[in-house]
Scaffold this active site. Structure first.
Site, PDB file in Angstrom:
ATOM      1  CD  GLU A 439      -2.869  -0.393  -0.416  1.00 30.66           C
ATOM      2  OE1 GLU A 439      -3.240  -1.424  -1.091  1.00 30.66           O
ATOM      3  OE2 GLU A 439      -2.830   0.913  -0.696  1.00 30.66           O
TER       4      GLU A 439
HETATM    5  C1  FAD Z   1       2.572  -9.480   0.018  1.00 28.53           C
HETATM    6  C2  FAD Z   1       2.342  -8.558  -0.864  1.00 28.53           C
HETATM    7  C3  FAD Z   1       1.165  -8.024  -1.195  1.00 28.53           C
HETATM    8  C4  FAD Z   1       1.072  -7.042  -2.136  1.00 28.53           C
HETATM    9  N1  FAD Z   1      -0.174  -6.772  -2.546  1.00 28.53           N
HETATM   10  C5  FAD Z   1      -0.441  -6.024  -3.492  1.00 28.53           C
HETATM   11  C6  FAD Z   1      -1.640  -5.809  -4.564  1.00 28.53           C
HETATM   12  O1  FAD Z   1      -2.850  -6.335  -4.005  1.00 28.53           O
HETATM   13  N2  FAD Z   1      -1.665  -4.994  -5.589  1.00 28.53           N
HETATM   14  C7  FAD Z   1      -0.628  -4.315  -5.763  1.00 28.53           C
HETATM   15  O2  FAD Z   1      -0.709  -3.358  -6.644  1.00 28.53           O
HETATM   16  N3  FAD Z   1       0.598  -4.593  -5.205  1.00 28.53           N
HETATM   17  C8  FAD Z   1       0.583  -5.253  -4.246  1.00 28.53           C
HETATM   18  N4  FAD Z   1       1.929  -5.413  -3.591  1.00 28.53           N
HETATM   19  C9  FAD Z   1       2.953  -4.660  -3.953  1.00 28.53           C
HETATM   20  C10 FAD Z   1       3.533  -3.604  -3.129  1.00 28.53           C
HETATM   21  O3  FAD Z   1       2.723  -2.493  -3.037  1.00 28.53           O
HETATM   22  C11 FAD Z   1       5.051  -3.203  -3.679  1.00 28.53           C
HETATM   23  O4  FAD Z   1       5.836  -4.033  -3.306  1.00 28.53           O
HETATM   24  C12 FAD Z   1       5.275  -1.888  -3.038  1.00 28.53           C
HETATM   25  O5  FAD Z   1       4.586  -0.605  -3.322  1.00 28.53           O
HETATM   26  C13 FAD Z   1       6.798  -1.547  -3.241  1.00 28.53           C
HETATM   27  O6  FAD Z   1       7.060  -1.450  -4.700  1.00 28.53           O
HETATM   28  P1  FAD Z   1       8.416  -2.704  -5.129  1.00 28.53           P
HETATM   29  O7  FAD Z   1       8.203  -3.874  -4.139  1.00 28.53           O
HETATM   30  O8  FAD Z   1       8.443  -2.404  -6.232  1.00 28.53           O
HETATM   31  O9  FAD Z   1       9.618  -1.763  -4.227  1.00 28.53           O
HETATM   32  P2  FAD Z   1      10.248  -0.473  -4.965  1.00 28.53           P
HETATM   33  O10 FAD Z   1       9.434   0.324  -5.597  1.00 28.53           O
HETATM   34  O11 FAD Z   1      11.392  -1.071  -5.664  1.00 28.53           O
HETATM   35  O12 FAD Z   1      11.040  -0.069  -3.631  1.00 28.53           O
HETATM   36  C14 FAD Z   1      12.327  -0.460  -3.169  1.00 28.53           C
HETATM   37  C15 FAD Z   1      12.953   0.415  -1.877  1.00 28.53           C
HETATM   38  O13 FAD Z   1      13.022   1.729  -2.448  1.00 28.53           O
HETATM   39  C16 FAD Z   1      12.294   2.669  -1.953  1.00 28.53           C
HETATM   40  N5  FAD Z   1      12.002   3.844  -2.886  1.00 28.53           N
HETATM   41  C17 FAD Z   1      11.478   3.526  -4.120  1.00 28.53           C
HETATM   42  N6  FAD Z   1      11.200   4.656  -4.803  1.00 28.53           N
HETATM   43  C18 FAD Z   1      11.443   5.774  -4.034  1.00 28.53           C
HETATM   44  C19 FAD Z   1      11.342   7.129  -4.134  1.00 28.53           C
HETATM   45  N7  FAD Z   1      10.846   7.816  -5.133  1.00 28.53           N
HETATM   46  N8  FAD Z   1      11.866   7.690  -2.901  1.00 28.53           N
HETATM   47  C20 FAD Z   1      12.174   7.136  -1.774  1.00 28.53           C
HETATM   48  N9  FAD Z   1      12.336   5.885  -1.714  1.00 28.53           N
HETATM   49  C21 FAD Z   1      12.228   4.969  -2.692  1.00 28.53           C
HETATM   50  C22 FAD Z   1      11.049   2.175  -1.333  1.00 28.53           C
HETATM   51  O14 FAD Z   1      10.531   2.850  -0.267  1.00 28.53           O
HETATM   52  C23 FAD Z   1      11.705   0.699  -0.677  1.00 28.53           C
HETATM   53  O15 FAD Z   1      12.424   0.712   0.501  1.00 28.53           O
HETATM   54  C24 FAD Z   1       2.182  -6.299  -2.560  1.00 28.53           C
HETATM   55  C25 FAD Z   1       3.463  -6.712  -2.492  1.00 28.53           C
HETATM   56  C26 FAD Z   1       3.536  -8.032  -1.639  1.00 28.53           C
HETATM   57  C27 FAD Z   1       4.968  -8.245  -1.014  1.00 28.53           C
END
Ligand code: FAD
Length: 590
Positions: A439
Site C-alpha cells: 500500500e
Molecule cells: C505480499 C504482498 C502483497 C501485495 N499486494 C499488492 C496488491 O494487492 N496490489 C498491488 O498492486 N501491489 C501489491 N503489492 C506490491 C506492493 O505494493 C509493492 O511491493 C510496494 O508498493 C513497493 O514496490 P516495490 O516492491 O517495487 O519496491 P520498490 O519500489 O522497488 O522500492 C524499494 C525500496 O526503495 C524505496 N523507494 C522506491 N522509490 C522511492 C522514491 N522515489 N523515493 C524514496 N524511496 C523510494 C522504497 O520505499 C523501498 O524501500 C504487494 C506486495 C507484497 C509483497
C-alpha cells in the site's frame, strides 16, 4: 495463546479518545446510538475471537495451494469468509443504495483492527474489496455500479487492486499494462501484474479486478494511467456468470509471512485481451485509484494496530507465567515471573503504549473521514478532509512501523521460545513485516506527508493540527494530576519539536527538496509520537472526568510520554540538522 478482542480499550478509544461520543450526541450519525456502537464492536470482537483467530495458525502452516490456475486456501478459511460476509461485515460502511449499512468509518476501523488482529492473511483480501467498493461508488458509471456494486457490497464477489508490475512498484507511472479501445465501448487489457493480493482464490465464484493500464495514446507517467474493472467471469445479460474472461493467475508467491493470503502473478490477454470497463475518465485513473488506496492505507495502518495488539496480549500473558530470577526481597528458592523485572516491564509497556498510540491515530483518521463525508457545514467538511489527508500517511506508516517493533519485542519477551514457531510470537513478527511495505512503502508515505500533505492550504492544515495538540497539552497541564508525572512537559516538548521541524521542512520544500526528503521518515515518526501521545492524553483526561479505568489510562499515557514521545527532540534534530550529512555521505556508500 489466541487473541481476545480488547473491547474495553477499543470502545474507550473510539468514544472518548477520538470524540465519537460527542459526535453521536450532536447528531453527526443520525439515529446511531452509543449502545449500537458497543453492540456492533462486541459482536465483531466475538467473531474475530471465535471464528477467525483460531484459523490464523493453519493459514500460516498450510499457506495456499496453486494448481492449474486454481488457488485453494487453508482448511476452514473459505467457510469462515462465507460466515463473515453473511453476517454483514463486508458491508459495514458501504452505501445503503447498494445494500450496505452506511455505518461510520470509525466503527469499521474498530472492526478492521479486530479482523486483522485475528488474521492479517485472512482479512487483507476483504479489506481490498471494501476499498474497491469506495472507488467504484465514487467514480464508476451508473451501469457499472448497477452491475457490480451489490454483489461486491454483499461480499458475494471480491475485488482486487492491481497496480504493481515488475518494473513499476513505488513508481506506478512506469506501468506498461496496455488497454485498447474496443468497438463496443469496452476495452481489451493485456499485460502482467505481480504481487496481487487475493488475485485468485476459492472464497467467491467471481473476482472483480481493479486494474491500472495505459491506453496507446496516453501521455507518459501517472498522467497517462486509466483504471479498469476486469471481471474474472463476464456476465450474461441476466447478470449470471458467463464466459471466463482472458485473465488468469500464473502463480502464487512464497513469502516471509501472511502465508494464508494468496499473492498472485496475474496475466491479462493470453487470448487477445481481457474485456475491461473504464472507471472514471481515460487517463484519470490515478485519482480513482487514490480513493481506493486512501481507504486501504488506513486499513493497513489498522493491520499494524491489530497485529501489535495481538503480540502485546501474548507477550503479557507469557511474562506473567514464565518464571526466571528473583526480585529484591524474594526467598532464594523462589523464582519471579519475568514481568516483575523492570526490563521486561519496559518491553511490555512499550508494546502496549505504542499500540494504543497508533490506535488513537488510526481512529482519529477515520473520524476525520466521517466528518468530511457527513458534516452539514461545507467548510467543516473541507477542513475534515484535509485532516484525514494529513493523517492518512501517518496512520499507515507509524502504525505499521510500530507493529514491526512491537512484534519484535514480543519475540524478545518470549526469549528463546519466541524464536520457536510453536509460541506464535514468531508468526506475528513475520506477518507484521509486509504492512510497512505494501500500500505504498512507509518511505513513500513519509514523502507523501512532507511533499503533499504539509503544503495543504498553504500549511494551514498542519497548523490547525498543531493547535489542537497544543490545546490538549494545555488541558493536561491544567489538570495537574500527579499521576501524569512528566507527561505534560514531555508532550509539550514533542509538539514544539514537531512544530519546528514542520516549519523547517515547509521552508525547504521549494528551495532544497532533497534536504526535505532526507528528513521525511524521521519527521513522520516525530509526527506520530507527538500526535499519538496527545491523543492518548486526551483519552486519559476523559477517563479522569468519567472515572473510567483511570489508573490504566493514565499509566499508559505517562509511559508513552516519558519513554516514547521523549525521542521527539532527537528526531527534530535529525530532520533539521541531519540532511547535509546524509546527502553528502557518498564515501560511506562506496
Ligand atoms: C505480499 C504482498 C502483497 C501485495 N499486494 C499488492 C496488491 O494487492 N496490489 C498491488 O498492486 N501491489 C501489491 N503489492 C506490491 C506492493 O505494493 C509493492 O511491493 C510496494 O508498493 C513497493 O514496490 P516495490 O516492491 O517495487 O519496491 P520498490 O519500489 O522497488 O522500492 C524499494 C525500496 O526503495 C524505496 N523507494 C522506491 N522509490 C522511492 C522514491 N522515489 N523515493 C524514496 N524511496 C523510494 C522504497 O520505499 C523501498 O524501500 C504487494 C506486495 C507484497 C509483497
Amino acid at each position: 495463546m489466541t487473541y481476545r478482542a480488547p473491547l474495553t480499550d477499543i470502545g474507550f478509544a473510539l468514544k472518548y479518545g477520538t470524540a465519537l461520543a460527542p459526535e453521536i450526541e450532536q447528531g453527526l450519525f443520525g439515529d446511531l446510538t452509543i449502545d449500537d456502537v458497543d453492540a456492533i464492536v462486541a459482536e465483531a470482537g466475538r467473531f474475530a475471537d471465535e471464528v477467525i483467530a483460531p484459523l490464523n495458525r493453519i493459514g500460516d502452516t498450510f499457506g495456499t495451494q496453486f494448481k492449474d490456475g486454481v488457488v485453494t486456501t487453508a482448511p476452514g478459511w473459505k467457510e469462515a469468509y462465507r460466515d463473515w460476509r453473511l453476517a454483514g461485515w463486508n458491508s459495514v460502511t458501504a452505501p445503503a443504495a447498494w445494500g450496505g449499512q452506511a455505518l461510520p468509518q470509525i466503527v469499521n476501523a474498530a472492526c478492521t483492527e479486530m479482523w486483522h488482529a485475528a488474521s492479517i492473511g485472512f482479512a487483507n483480501g476483504p479489506m481490498l474489496t471494501m476499498a474497491a467498493i469506495d472507488a467504484l461508488n465514487a467514480h464508476g458509471s451508473d451501469t457499472l455500479k448497477r452491475t457490480y456494486l451489490e454483489k461486491l457490497v454483499s461480499g458475494e464477489w471480491m475485488g482486487t487492486m492491481q497496480l504493481t508490475e515488475p518494473q513499476a512498484g513505488s513508481d506506478v507511472g512506469a506501468l506498461r499494462t496496455r488497454a485498447e479501445r474496443a468497438a463496443d465501448g469496452s476495452y481489451r487489457v493485456t499485460g502482467q501484474k505481480i504481487f496481487i493480493t487475493y488475485g485468485e482464490h476459492d472464497f467467491t465464484d467471481n473476482i472483480i479486478h481493479f486494474v491500472l493500464a495505459r491506453l496507446p495514446d496516453a501521455p507518459p507517467g501517472t498522467r497517462g494511467i486509466s483504471l479498469f474493472l476486469v471481471p474474472k467471469f463476464l456476465l450474461n445479460p441476466d447478470g449470471s456468470l458467463g464466459a471466463r474472461n482472458d485473465v488468469r493467475a500464473h502463480s502464487v508467491e512464497h513469502k516471509l509471512g501472511i502465508h494464508g493470503s494468496p499473492t498472485c502473478t496475474m496475466i491479462f490477454g493470453d487470448a487477445g485481451g481481457a474485456t475491461a470497463f473504464l472507471i472514471g475518465q481515460e487517463n484519470a485513473g490515478m485519482a480513482c485509484m487514490f480513493t481506493m488506496m486512501n481507504r486501504a492505507r488506513l486499513a493497513v495502518g489498522l493491520q499494524g494496530v491489530g497485529i501489535a495488539e495481538r503480540a502485546t496480549q501474548q507477550a503479557l500473558a507469557y511474562a506473567r507465567e514464565r518464571r526466571q530470577g528473583r526480585v529484591p526481597g524474594m526467598k532464594s528458592a523462589e523464582m519471579a515471573p519475568i514481568i516483575a523485572h523492570p526490563d521486561v516491564r519496559r518491553m511490555v509497556l512499550t508494546m502496549r503504549a505504542l499500540t494504543q498510540g497508533a490506535r488513537a491515530i488510526c481512529y482519529a483518521t477515520a473520524i476525520a473521514i466521517d466528518r468530511s463525508e457527513r458534516s452539514s457545514d461545507e467548510a467543516a467538511r473541507k477542513t475534515a478532509l484535509q485532516r484525514a489527508s494529513l493523517l492518512t500517511p501517518v496512520a499507515k506508516a507509524f502504525s505499521t512501523d510500530i507493529a514491526n517493533e512491537v512484534a519484535s519485542l514480543g519475540v524478545q519477551v518470549h526469549g528463546g521460545m519466541g524464536y520457536i514457531e510453536e509460541t506464535g510470537a514468531a508468526q506475528h513478527f513475520r506477518d507484521a513485516r509486509i504492512a510497512a511495505i505494501y500500500e505504498g512503502t512507509n518511505g513513500i508515505q513519509a514523502i507523501d506527508l512532507v511533499t503533499r500533505k504539509l503544503p495543504l492550504s498553504g500549511g494551514a492544515a498542519v497548523a490547525a493540527h498543531l493547535d489542537e495538540l497544543r490545546g490538549i497539552v494545555q488541558s493536561l497541564s491544567a489538570s495537574n494530576d500527579p499521576a501524569f508525572g512528566w507527561t505534560a512537559v514531555r508532550l509539550a516538548d514533542a509538539v514544539e519539536s514537531l512544530a519546528r521541524a514542520t516549519n523547517w521542512l515547509l521552508g525547504k520544500l521549494d528551495k532544497e527538496p532533497d534536504a526535505a526528503l532526507a528528513g521525511a521518515s524521521p519527521y513522520l515518526r516525530l509526527f506520530g509520537l507527538a500526535t499519538g501521545g496527545c491523543l492518548l492524553a486526551q483519552g486519559a483526561l476523559a477517563a479522569l472526568r468519567l472515572n473510567a479505568d483511570t489508573a490504566a489510562r493514565l499509566a499508559v499515557t505517562r509511559f508513552f510520554a516519558e519513554h516514547c514521545a521523549v525521542g521527539a527532540g532527537a528526531l527534530e534534530r535529525t530532520v533539521v540538522e541531519g540532511a547535509a550529512g546524509l546527502l553528502g555521505a557518498e564515501a560511506a556508500l562506496a
